[in-house]
Design a protein around this motif. Sequence first.
Motif, PDB file in Angstrom:
ATOM      1  N   LEU A 306       0.833  -1.206   0.000  1.00 38.56           N
ATOM      2  CA  LEU A 306       0.000   0.000   0.000  1.00 38.56           C
ATOM      3  C   LEU A 306       0.870   1.259   0.000  1.00 38.56           C
ATOM      4  CD1 LEU A 306      -2.809   1.370   0.353  1.00 38.56           C
ATOM      5  CD2 LEU A 306      -2.425   1.204   2.817  1.00 38.56           C
ATOM      6  N   VAL A 307       1.921   1.254   0.800  1.00 34.10           N
ATOM      7  CA  VAL A 307       2.818   2.404   0.866  1.00 34.10           C
ATOM      8  C   VAL A 307       3.442   2.669  -0.490  1.00 34.10           C
ATOM      9  CG1 VAL A 307       4.974   3.269   1.860  1.00 34.10           C
ATOM     10  CG2 VAL A 307       3.303   2.137   3.322  1.00 34.10           C
ATOM     11  N   GLY A 308       3.872   1.605  -1.185  1.00 35.72           N
ATOM     12  CA  GLY A 308       4.482   1.768  -2.496  1.00 35.72           C
ATOM     13  C   GLY A 308       3.540   2.418  -3.490  1.00 35.72           C
ATOM     14  N   GLU A 309       2.247   2.076  -3.422  1.00 31.59           N
ATOM     15  CA  GLU A 309       1.276   2.663  -4.345  1.00 31.59           C
ATOM     16  C   GLU A 309       1.132   4.162  -4.118  1.00 31.59           C
ATOM     17  OE1 GLU A 309      -2.251   0.466  -3.645  1.00 31.59           O
ATOM     18  OE2 GLU A 309      -1.540  -1.378  -4.618  1.00 31.59           O
ATOM     19  N   PHE A 310       1.101   4.590  -2.848  1.00 35.04           N
ATOM     20  CA  PHE A 310       0.965   6.013  -2.554  1.00 35.04           C
ATOM     21  C   PHE A 310       2.239   6.777  -2.922  1.00 35.04           C
ATOM     22  CE2 PHE A 310      -2.705   4.805  -0.007  1.00 35.04           C
ATOM     23  CZ  PHE A 310      -3.535   5.908  -0.159  1.00 35.04           C
ATOM     24  N   VAL A 311       3.392   6.174  -2.686  1.00 32.68           N
ATOM     25  CA  VAL A 311       4.650   6.853  -2.992  1.00 32.68           C
ATOM     26  C   VAL A 311       4.791   7.081  -4.488  1.00 32.68           C
ATOM     27  CG1 VAL A 311       7.164   6.628  -2.923  1.00 32.68           C
ATOM     28  CG2 VAL A 311       5.812   6.029  -0.912  1.00 32.68           C
ATOM     29  N   GLU A 312       4.320   6.135  -5.299  1.00 32.19           N
ATOM     30  CA  GLU A 312       4.395   6.303  -6.755  1.00 32.19           C
ATOM     31  C   GLU A 312       3.615   7.529  -7.223  1.00 32.19           C
ATOM     32  OE1 GLU A 312       3.058   2.717  -8.517  1.00 32.19           O
ATOM     33  OE2 GLU A 312       4.872   1.574  -8.026  1.00 32.19           O
ATOM     34  N   ARG A 313       2.533   7.879  -6.510  1.00 34.09           N
ATOM     35  CA  ARG A 313       1.697   9.013  -6.922  1.00 34.09           C
ATOM     36  C   ARG A 313       2.355  10.355  -6.570  1.00 34.09           C
ATOM     37  NH1 ARG A 313      -3.820   6.691  -4.129  1.00 34.09           N
ATOM     38  NH2 ARG A 313      -3.824   4.635  -5.172  1.00 34.09           N
ATOM     39  N   ALA A 314       3.083  10.414  -5.461  1.00 33.12           N
ATOM     40  CA  ALA A 314       3.715  11.679  -5.046  1.00 33.12           C
ATOM     41  C   ALA A 314       5.037  11.350  -4.366  1.00 33.12           C
ATOM     42  CB  ALA A 314       2.794  12.444  -4.083  1.00 33.12           C
ATOM     43  N   PRO A 315       6.069  11.050  -5.174  1.00 27.74           N
ATOM     44  CA  PRO A 315       7.304  10.522  -4.586  1.00 27.74           C
ATOM     45  C   PRO A 315       8.165  11.539  -3.862  1.00 27.74           C
ATOM     46  CG  PRO A 315       7.529  10.766  -6.965  1.00 27.74           C
ATOM     47  CD  PRO A 315       6.103  11.067  -6.647  1.00 27.74           C
ATOM     48  N   TRP A 316       8.072  12.837  -4.217  1.00 22.33           N
ATOM     49  CA  TRP A 316       9.048  13.787  -3.677  1.00 22.33           C
ATOM     50  C   TRP A 316       8.565  14.463  -2.400  1.00 22.33           C
ATOM     51  CZ3 TRP A 316      13.466  12.714  -5.514  1.00 22.33           C
ATOM     52  CH2 TRP A 316      13.604  12.261  -6.820  1.00 22.33           C
ATOM     53  N   PHE A 317       7.380  15.085  -2.429  1.00 23.19           N
ATOM     54  CA  PHE A 317       6.894  15.797  -1.244  1.00 23.19           C
ATOM     55  C   PHE A 317       5.593  15.214  -0.701  1.00 23.19           C
ATOM     56  CE2 PHE A 317       9.759  18.886  -3.145  1.00 23.19           C
ATOM     57  CZ  PHE A 317      10.462  19.324  -2.018  1.00 23.19           C
ATOM     58  N   GLY A 318       5.186  14.070  -1.201  1.00 23.56           N
ATOM     59  CA  GLY A 318       4.066  13.349  -0.625  1.00 23.56           C
ATOM     60  C   GLY A 318       2.719  14.004  -0.879  1.00 23.56           C
ATOM     61  N   ARG A 319       1.723  13.473  -0.189  1.00 19.53           N
ATOM     62  CA  ARG A 319       0.347  13.939  -0.368  1.00 19.53           C
ATOM     63  C   ARG A 319      -0.023  15.020   0.637  1.00 19.53           C
ATOM     64  NH1 ARG A 319      -3.948  11.586   2.021  1.00 19.53           N
ATOM     65  NH2 ARG A 319      -4.872  11.108  -0.007  1.00 19.53           N
ATOM     66  N   GLY A 320       0.896  15.367   1.556  1.00 17.51           N
ATOM     67  CA  GLY A 320       0.604  16.398   2.553  1.00 17.51           C
ATOM     68  C   GLY A 320       0.709  15.843   3.956  1.00 17.51           C
ATOM     69  N   PHE A 321       1.427  16.557   4.812  1.00 17.92           N
ATOM     70  CA  PHE A 321       1.614  16.091   6.184  1.00 17.92           C
ATOM     71  C   PHE A 321       0.270  16.016   6.906  1.00 17.92           C
ATOM     72  CE2 PHE A 321       2.788  17.023  10.701  1.00 17.92           C
ATOM     73  CZ  PHE A 321       3.419  15.812  10.936  1.00 17.92           C
TER      74      PHE A 321
END
Length: 441
Positions: A306-321
């Motif tokens: 699951l983590v890998g799927e989310f990282v692929e969408r926003a690898p550099w600064f993520g989806r927001g803290f």
Amino acid sequence: MASPTVTRPVDAVTCLTVFVFLLLAIESRYVIGPLGGAGAPAQVVAVGAFGWWVCHQLQRPHAPPPALQPVRFALIAFALTLLVSYAFAMSRPIDGAESSTATLGMISLAGWMGVALLAHDGITNRGRLDQIVRRLVIGAALIGLLGVAQFFAQDALIRGFTIPGLRANLPLSDLATRSGFARPAATALHPIEFGAILTTVLPLAVATLRDSASDRKLIPALSLMAISLGIIVSGSRSALLCAVIGLLVLVATWSVRARIAVGIAMVALTAVVAMIIPGMIGSLTGLFTGFGQDGSVKSRTDSYVLVGEFVERAPWFGRGFSTFLPSYRILDNQYLLLVIEVGSVGLAAFLILLGTAFVVSWRNGRSAIRSADRNLSQALAGAVAAAALGLGTYDGLSFPTATGVLFLVLGITGALRRLVRENDLEHAASDPVPHVRTAPS
């Protein structure tokens, strides 16, 4: 004529003492009503500390002399990565729940920076630094005692307490159990957070006892015992591992005789626990022999895809803290959560922050002239190592009490480095004869 009473002006340590008291004495589920989730008393003080630090920086009559402060630099770099992540989150389509928690995350960040930076730059001398460390140790010992009392009473013991002006934004749950034993949380939100607080402070408690005068060891000794017992009754596998790591880092520079003394003390404590709490040692041993059947371990490992799927969408600064809500999934690993929320850049900044604090303390422990400086520096390295390991076993930054303790320790780490360097420079200027350092006894 009576002499006027001398009062100590309010300084950074005064503010940090109030913060420690509110952080450890009041459950973080209690908030100032109109402020909602941002209104925990300790957080209000922490945000105020950030405002104080910013005002002080803006009002400086001139810039401070250039000096490398690696911990402060790492703190500010980490904060900037979270701010960039927040900006990216607000620029994309985002639902109300995520937007609200992201904003609360920025308020929490201001509080973490306030505590860490005020400690880093505001502690003016070694005596005041020792005072805040002692107060942190005593505070941890008191919640350790509360946890021990909860363990034996099999009750939270704080259910009937109310605080005027505050309201609970979360219900107080019953004590969790494991292998038939109650798992206390004291004033923390969860037994894992309770254990994380105690294991972070444990190396500092040992150093405080070692550096206390021979006629003033009673309170430090009782504090260390309370913290140690609290870790044991927490029933937390991660707490036991973190305690071992913290102590190993702490004793790495000690003499063989001192290490043997620590080993004997641990064996004696184990024997006492075995006699007082039958079955407890077997229960703790089972935590490490039943990995394959442990649902919490399987839940953590199952999260990797699951983590890998989310990282692929926003690898550099993520989806927001703070935008990956617990209702989506509880990862029980702060590093995995960070790489989702703030991306690889944010995770790297956080790892650099922890690594910088550890290296700074380790180098202080090897190079400082005074033995007290070496002991406390090594203890801070152990505290950072214990906290860093613990963050791999739960979503640590979501738990305000343990996070507050961590950032206070990070700030103290930078402050001690600064004070040690100032002291060593003064010593070198006044004593041209090289000082020969000896290993701690």
